[in-house]
Motif scaffolding. Structure first.
Motif, short mmCIF file in Angstrom:
data_model
loop_
_atom_site.label_atom_id
_atom_site.label_comp_id
_atom_site.label_asym_id
_atom_site.label_seq_id
_atom_site.Cartn_x
_atom_site.Cartn_y
_atom_site.Cartn_z
N SER A 233 0.82 -1.21 0.00
CA SER A 233 0.00 0.00 0.00
C SER A 233 0.86 1.26 0.00
CB SER A 233 -0.93 0.00 1.22
OG SER A 233 -0.23 0.24 2.43
N LEU A 234 2.06 1.18 0.57
CA LEU A 234 2.96 2.33 0.60
C LEU A 234 3.72 2.50 -0.71
CD1 LEU A 234 4.42 1.93 4.21
CD2 LEU A 234 2.73 3.61 3.45
N MET A 235 3.98 1.39 -1.39
CA MET A 235 4.72 1.45 -2.65
C MET A 235 3.82 1.79 -3.84
SD MET A 235 7.15 -1.90 -2.14
CE MET A 235 7.86 -1.79 -3.78
N GLY A 236 2.54 1.46 -3.72
CA GLY A 236 1.60 1.70 -4.81
C GLY A 236 0.33 2.35 -4.28
N ARG A 237 -0.77 2.10 -4.97
CA ARG A 237 -2.06 2.65 -4.55
C ARG A 237 -2.68 1.78 -3.46
NH1 ARG A 237 -5.21 6.19 -7.98
NH2 ARG A 237 -7.03 5.17 -7.03
N LEU A 238 -3.36 2.45 -2.52
CA LEU A 238 -4.01 1.74 -1.43
C LEU A 238 -5.08 0.79 -1.95
CD1 LEU A 238 -4.85 1.25 1.53
CD2 LEU A 238 -6.19 3.37 1.42
N ASP A 239 -5.90 1.24 -2.91
CA ASP A 239 -6.99 0.39 -3.38
C ASP A 239 -6.49 -0.86 -4.09
OD1 ASP A 239 -6.01 1.79 -5.54
OD2 ASP A 239 -7.92 2.69 -6.12
N ILE A 240 -5.42 -0.73 -4.88
CA ILE A 240 -4.87 -1.89 -5.58
C ILE A 240 -4.32 -2.91 -4.59
CG2 ILE A 240 -3.00 -2.65 -7.10
CD1 ILE A 240 -3.43 -0.12 -8.72
N ALA A 241 -3.58 -2.42 -3.59
CA ALA A 241 -3.04 -3.33 -2.57
C ALA A 241 -4.15 -4.04 -1.82
CB ALA A 241 -2.16 -2.55 -1.60
N ALA A 242 -5.21 -3.29 -1.46
CA ALA A 242 -6.30 -3.88 -0.68
C ALA A 242 -7.09 -4.91 -1.49
CB ALA A 242 -7.23 -2.77 -0.19
N VAL A 243 -7.37 -4.61 -2.76
CA VAL A 243 -8.15 -5.55 -3.56
C VAL A 243 -7.36 -6.82 -3.84
CG1 VAL A 243 -9.23 -5.92 -5.82
CG2 VAL A 243 -9.59 -3.77 -4.61
N LEU A 244 -6.09 -6.68 -4.19
CA LEU A 244 -5.28 -7.87 -4.43
C LEU A 244 -5.14 -8.71 -3.16
CD1 LEU A 244 -2.44 -6.46 -6.73
CD2 LEU A 244 -4.38 -7.90 -7.40
N ALA A 245 -4.91 -8.05 -2.03
CA ALA A 245 -4.79 -8.79 -0.77
C ALA A 245 -6.10 -9.44 -0.37
CB ALA A 245 -4.31 -7.84 0.33
N SER A 246 -7.22 -8.86 -0.82
CA SER A 246 -8.53 -9.40 -0.45
C SER A 246 -8.88 -10.68 -1.20
CB SER A 246 -9.62 -8.35 -0.71
OG SER A 246 -9.46 -7.25 0.16
N LEU A 247 -8.00 -11.12 -2.08
CA LEU A 247 -8.19 -12.42 -2.73
C LEU A 247 -7.81 -13.57 -1.79
CD1 LEU A 247 -6.78 -11.56 -6.27
CD2 LEU A 247 -9.17 -12.04 -5.71
N TYR A 248 -7.53 -13.27 -0.52
CA TYR A 248 -7.10 -14.29 0.43
C TYR A 248 -8.04 -15.48 0.59
CZ TYR A 248 -10.13 -11.87 3.83
OH TYR A 248 -11.21 -11.29 4.49
N PRO A 249 -9.36 -15.36 0.34
CA PRO A 249 -10.20 -16.56 0.46
C PRO A 249 -9.77 -17.70 -0.47
CG PRO A 249 -11.58 -14.62 0.48
CD PRO A 249 -10.19 -14.16 0.13
N ALA A 250 -9.12 -17.37 -1.58
CA ALA A 250 -8.67 -18.42 -2.49
C ALA A 250 -7.70 -19.36 -1.79
CB ALA A 250 -8.02 -17.80 -3.73
N GLY A 251 -6.78 -18.80 -1.02
CA GLY A 251 -5.83 -19.64 -0.29
C GLY A 251 -6.50 -20.48 0.77
N THR A 252 -7.46 -19.87 1.48
CA THR A 252 -8.19 -20.61 2.52
C THR A 252 -8.95 -21.78 1.92
OG1 THR A 252 -8.48 -18.54 3.74
CG2 THR A 252 -9.87 -20.39 4.39
N ILE A 253 -9.63 -21.55 0.79
CA ILE A 253 -10.45 -22.59 0.17
C ILE A 253 -9.58 -23.69 -0.41
CG2 ILE A 253 -12.15 -23.06 -1.64
CD1 ILE A 253 -13.06 -21.47 0.90
N LEU A 254 -8.45 -23.33 -1.02
CA LEU A 254 -7.56 -24.35 -1.57
C LEU A 254 -7.01 -25.26 -0.47
CD1 LEU A 254 -5.58 -22.36 -4.29
CD2 LEU A 254 -7.23 -24.19 -4.66
N LEU A 255 -6.62 -24.67 0.65
CA LEU A 255 -6.13 -25.47 1.77
C LEU A 255 -7.23 -26.34 2.36
CD1 LEU A 255 -3.76 -22.92 3.54
CD2 LEU A 255 -3.10 -25.03 2.37
N ALA A 256 -8.45 -25.79 2.44
CA ALA A 256 -9.58 -26.58 2.94
C ALA A 256 -9.87 -27.76 2.02
CB ALA A 256 -10.82 -25.70 3.08
N ALA A 257 -9.73 -27.54 0.71
CA ALA A 257 -9.96 -28.61 -0.25
C ALA A 257 -8.88 -29.69 -0.15
CB ALA A 257 -10.01 -28.04 -1.66
N LEU A 258 -7.62 -29.26 0.02
CA LEU A 258 -6.51 -30.20 0.06
C LEU A 258 -6.45 -30.97 1.38
CD1 LEU A 258 -3.71 -28.02 -1.58
CD2 LEU A 258 -4.80 -30.04 -2.57
N LEU A 259 -6.65 -30.27 2.48
CA LEU A 259 -6.43 -30.89 3.79
C LEU A 259 -7.71 -31.37 4.48
CD1 LEU A 259 -3.68 -28.45 5.13
CD2 LEU A 259 -3.40 -30.61 3.92
#
Length: 284
Positions: A233-259
């Motif tokens: 967020s400090l290196m770029g735009r706040l909104d871009i950093a927040a939206v990209l970081a908000s894709l975190y459910p993908a990691g949660t769901i992939l781990l739930a599917a695998l484990l």
């Protein structure tokens, strides 16, 4: 795209991946013990590591103003995590993760538009596509969501959005100290909620050891994700950093599917593809 913008986008995606793992570990721990204990253990373990970094690197203290903002961000994060882990424990991990993920980016996007101006049309299209992707990835059709879990996920998403906005401001005085004050406030919130916990640790001392291990993993990963996001967020735009970081459910769901063998669907596969397209549009 400039080198700085590319690095910021990469850090935003790294935050999403790390947060996904943190939420998976924290959600599992919350199924065995109350969220307040999980958050207290998670934040407590990360505070020790952050203070160690401050001592070894001789990092100067930030101003009282920025320290106060960091404390507020931590309080928002602590409350949000209490709600989120409880939601994950009540329901399958999909719906709470989707709701919280979508709402997390709303406030940072609005703040960024006011402070930094509108993003490009392509980036705005990427934001919209990211929302659709999060929903497709995380929500399983035909499920019966727990009403209380859904409400807690909404509160968690709002709290995470407040945290990200304030952490972006506090990080200007130094990311490590911003995270340290934030973790301290989050631990205090969790400690205050601990006497009201309804669910004790299930099982024997072995069950307690599992909770501690999962909570520590969640705390370390959550802190790492916050550090990546703040730098992004400090290196770029706040909104871009927040939206990209908000894709975190993908990691949660992939781990739930695998484990946990929570089945993935064709919709989720489509959502993954849309997430990649959204990243390309946002980072262009």
């Amino acid at each position: 795209m400039t080198a700085g913008a590319a690095h910021a986008a990469g850090l935003g995606l790294a935050a999403a991946a790390i947060w996904g793992a943190a939420d998976f570990a924290g959600g599992l721990a919350a199924r065995r013990a109350g969220p307040s204990l999980v958050v207290l253990l998670a934040h407590g373990s990360s505070i020790f590591l952050l203070l160690l970094a401050v001592f070894l690197w001789h990092i100067p203290l930030p101003s009282e103003h920025l320290a106060s903002i960091a404390l507020l961000s931590g309080a928002a994060n602590g409350l949000a995590l209490l709600c989120f882990y409880e939601a994950l424990a009540l329901d399958t991990m999909g719906l709470p993760a989707a709701v919280a993920g979508v709402l997390t980016a709303v406030l940072p996007v609005l703040v960024s538009m006011v402070q930094e101006g509108r993003p490009t049309l392509g980036q705005m299209s990427g934001f919209a596509l990211a929302v659709v992707a999060i929903w497709l990835i995380a929500v399983t059709p035909g499920g019966k969501p727990h009403p209380r879990g859904l409400g807690l996920a909404v509160l968690a998403g709002i709290g995470f959005g407040i945290q990200l906005t304030l952490l972006h401001i506090a990080g200007r005085g130094g990311v490590v100290w911003a995270m340290t004050w934030s973790r301290i406030a989050g631990a205090l919130v969790a400690g205050a909620a601990l006497p009201f916990a309804k669910r004790a640790v299930r099982g024997s001392s072995r069950g307690l050891a599992a909770v501690v291990a999962l909570a520590v993993v969640a705390g370390i990963f959550d802190t790492g994700g916050n550090v990546c996001y703040t730098f992004a967020s400090l290196m770029g735009r706040l909104d871009i950093a927040a939206v990209l970081a908000s894709l975190y459910p993908a990691g949660t769901i992939l781990l739930a599917a695998l484990l946990l063998r929570e089945r993935t669907t064709r919709r989720q596969t489509v959502g993954m593809g849309l997430a990649l397209a959204a990243v390309a549009l946002i980072a262009a």
